[in-house]
Design an enzyme around this catalytic site. Structure first.
Site, mmCIF file in Angstrom:
data_model
loop_
_atom_site.group_PDB
_atom_site.id
_atom_site.type_symbol
_atom_site.label_atom_id
_atom_site.label_comp_id
_atom_site.label_asym_id
_atom_site.label_seq_id
_atom_site.Cartn_x
_atom_site.Cartn_y
_atom_site.Cartn_z
ATOM 1 N N VAL A 186 56.191 40.130 55.232
ATOM 2 C CA VAL A 186 54.999 38.885 55.349
ATOM 3 C C VAL A 186 55.162 38.045 56.379
ATOM 4 O O VAL A 186 56.252 37.452 56.588
ATOM 5 C CB VAL A 186 55.023 38.210 53.910
ATOM 6 C CG1 VAL A 186 53.603 37.443 53.693
ATOM 7 C CG2 VAL A 186 54.901 39.285 52.776
ATOM 8 N N CYS A 187 54.062 37.842 56.958
ATOM 9 C CA CYS A 187 53.893 36.861 58.139
ATOM 10 C C CYS A 187 55.305 37.048 59.331
ATOM 11 O O CYS A 187 55.378 38.192 59.689
ATOM 12 C CB CYS A 187 54.066 35.507 57.466
ATOM 13 S SG CYS A 187 53.655 34.176 58.303
ATOM 14 N N THR A 188 55.795 36.125 59.356
ATOM 15 C CA THR A 188 56.958 36.236 60.612
ATOM 16 C C THR A 188 58.291 36.813 59.896
ATOM 17 O O THR A 188 59.153 37.061 60.817
ATOM 18 C CB THR A 188 57.317 34.763 61.053
ATOM 19 O OG1 THR A 188 57.633 34.081 59.879
ATOM 20 C CG2 THR A 188 56.123 34.208 62.059
ATOM 21 N N GLY A 189 58.356 37.408 58.920
ATOM 22 C CA GLY A 189 59.294 38.397 58.199
ATOM 23 C C GLY A 189 59.452 39.685 59.155
ATOM 24 O O GLY A 189 60.497 40.213 59.288
ATOM 25 N N ALA A 238 49.980 40.543 57.756
ATOM 26 C CA ALA A 238 49.537 39.406 58.690
ATOM 27 C C ALA A 238 50.267 38.250 57.883
ATOM 28 O O ALA A 238 51.129 38.431 57.117
ATOM 29 C CB ALA A 238 48.372 39.528 59.205
#
Length: 407
Positions: A186-189, A238
Site C-alpha cells: 500500500v502506498c510507499t510500501g 496507490a
C-alpha cells in the site's frame, strides 16, 4: 434484565451484523433470553463427530475463551470458527509493521480482510511498541523469527525511508514473499518491495507524486492511472485508501465478486471493481511544482489555499495571495514558475509529464495569463490564470488557475 442477559446483549455489536448477519444476532439474543449459555455448546463436544477443536478468532469479546467441537460461526460474535491448532481455516494475512507506518495503510485493508473473515496478524522485527505516523502506539503480534504461516503478506507505506536500509526487514520480506500466495503493498510500501527485488520485471504503482520514483528499480513499468496494479502474485496499490480497493480486489480474486461486494457494502465503502479513479492521474499534476496536488506553495509567494477541484481532463485551483502585493507582480511570478517547472513529478527522480511547452499566448488583460502545452500522453491542454483583488481584503488577491484539455 439479569446480568447474564445484559452481558450477552452487549456482545451483539456491529461486527455481528456485518459478519454473521442479523439472523445470527437474533438467534444469539434469543438463546440468551431463554437462559441458554453459549458456553454450553463449547463444553459438550461430540467425540464421534471430530477430534478437532475450534475457537473464535480473537475479537476482544468473552467468546475468545470458548471452544467448539465443529466448524461454523460463533453464536456470540458471528465470526467464522477456526481450528485451535492454526491449521486450515480462513486465509491468514500477515501485516508488516515498523515505526512510522501510515495508519490507513494497515487499517483500511485490515477492515476489509477482517470483514471477509480472514485472520489478520501483525509482524515486526521485534515485539516492542511501535509508533505509527500520527503517534498511535501498536504492539506487533509476532517477531520476524516467530511469524506464523500466511497466505497474504501486506507491506504498508509511511515512514519507509529508514527501513530501506534495514537488512532484517528487507530480508524478511524476501523470504516471506516466497511462502505466501499473494504480496500486496500500500502506498510507499511498494518501495520496500522494490528494495527486496520483488518489482523486477513487474508493473507497479504507488502514491501520487512519488510513483515516478518506482522507475528507479530495474525493469519496472510504472502505472500512474490505477488504484491498484496486479502483476503475477504482486499487487501494488496507490496511496492511502487505495489499499482498501486492493484488499477487496484480492478478496474478489480468492472468494468471488459477490463476497467482495458484500464486504464493501458491509464497510459502507463504494467499491469500483474497475478502479478507474486514481489520484496520480488527476489534472492538477500539470500545475507548477508546489501547486500540484493541492499545495499552495508557489515559490516566491505567500498564499493560502481557497479551493482545488477537478478530474483527469480539467482542474481549477484558487489561492489567496498576500505577497507579491500587486497583480502585475503575481502575473510575473506565475509566468516564471509555469515556464520553469510545470508538470513535474517524483521525489528522488524528477520527471516531467509535459512533452512540449508550456507556450504562453500573448494578449488579453494585464491581470490574465494564458498558456498551452502537450502532456506526455500526447494530449493538448489550455491553461488560463486570473488575478483579482480579494473581496474582503483589497491588499490580497484571489488567483485562479484553470487547466482544460484542448479539443
Amino acid at each position: 434484565m439479569d446480568e447474564h442477559s445484559k452481558q450477552s446483549s452487549d456482545l451483539l455489536n456491529r461486527r455481528s451484523f456485518i459478519k454473521g448477519g442479523a439472523g445470527a444476532v437474533v438467534a444469539a439474543s434469543y438463546m440468551s433470553t431463554l437462559g441458554f449459555s453459549t458456553s454450553a455448546f463449547a463444553t459438550h463436544a461430540n467425540p464421534f463427530v471430530s477430534a478437532t477443536v475450534y475457537v473464535c478468532p480473537p475479537c476482544g469479546l468473552p467468546c475468545d475463551k470458548l471452544t467448539f467441537d465443529k466448524p461454523g460461526s460463533c453464536p456470540q460474535c458471528g465470526m467464522t470458527l477456526i481450528p485451535a491448532d492454526g491449521e486450515g481455516g480462513p486465509p491468514k494475512v500477515a501485516i508488516l509493521l515498523y515505526n512510522g507506518v501510515e495508519i490507513i495503510d494497515i487499517a483500511g485493508p485490515w477492515e476489509a480482510f477482517g470483514t471477509a473473515g480472514f485472520l489478520v496478524h501483525t509482524v515486526a522485527e521485534k515485539t516492542e511498541p511501535l509508533t505509527l505516523v500520527f503517534g498511535q502506539k501498536v504492539i506487533p503480534d509476532y517477531s520476524f523469527e516467530k511469524s506464523p504461516k500466511a497466505e497474504i503478506l501486506l507491506v504498508p507505506g509511511g515512514g519507509y525511508g529508514t527501513q530501506m536500509k534495514n537488512d532484517a526487514l528487507i530480508g524478511w520480506i524476501k523470504s516471506k514473499s516466497n511462502e505466501v500466495d499473494h504480496v500486496m503493498s500500500v502506498c510507499t510500501g511498494a518501495f520496500l518491495l522494490g528494495q527486496a527485488g520483488l518489482l523486477a520485471g513487474q508493473t507497479a504503482t504507488c502514491t501520487h507524486g512519488m510513483v515516478e520514483d518506482l522507475a528507479l528499480f530495474p525493469n519496472t513499468k510504472v502505472v500512474y492511472d490505477a488504484r491498484y496494479v496486479e502483476s503475477g502474485k504482486i499487487i501494488t496499490t496507490a496511496g492511502l485508501t487505495s489499499g482498501i480497493d486492493g484488499a477487496i480486489h484480492l478478496i474478489s480474486k480468492m472468494l468471488g465478486k459477490g463476497e467482495a461486494q458484500r464486504v464493501a457494502l458491509g464497510m459502507e465503502y463504494r467499491w469500483d471493481s474497475d478502479a478507474k479513479w486514481a489520484r496520480g492521474a488527476m489534472a492538477d499534476k500539470y500545475l507548477p511544482d508546489g501547486l500540484a496536488y493541492g499545495n499552495p506553495k508557489l515559490k516566491g509567494a505567500q498564499a493560502t489555499l481557497v479551493s482545488t477541484e477537478g478530474d483527469i481532463d480539467r482542474w481549477e485551483f484558487k489561492m489567496l495571495v498576500s505577497d507579491p502585493n500587486s497583480s502585475a507582480g503575481i502575473i510575473s511570478l506565475l509566468r516564471e514558475r509555469i515556464a520553469a517547472n510545470s508538470g513535474m513529478g517524483g521525489m528522488s527522480s524528477r520527471i516531467s509529464h509535459i512533452k512540449t511547452g508550456p507556450t504562453f499566448v500573448e494578449g488579453g488583460r494585464n491581470s490574465e495569463l494564458r498558456w498551452k502545452f502537450t502532456d506526455d500522453r500526447g494530449r493538448n491542454w489550455n491553461g488560463f490564470g486570473t488575478v483579482e483583488p480579494a473581496a474582503d481584503d483589497k491588499e490580497k488577491f484571489i488567483v485562479t488557475l484553470k487547466l482544460v484539455i484542448r479539443l
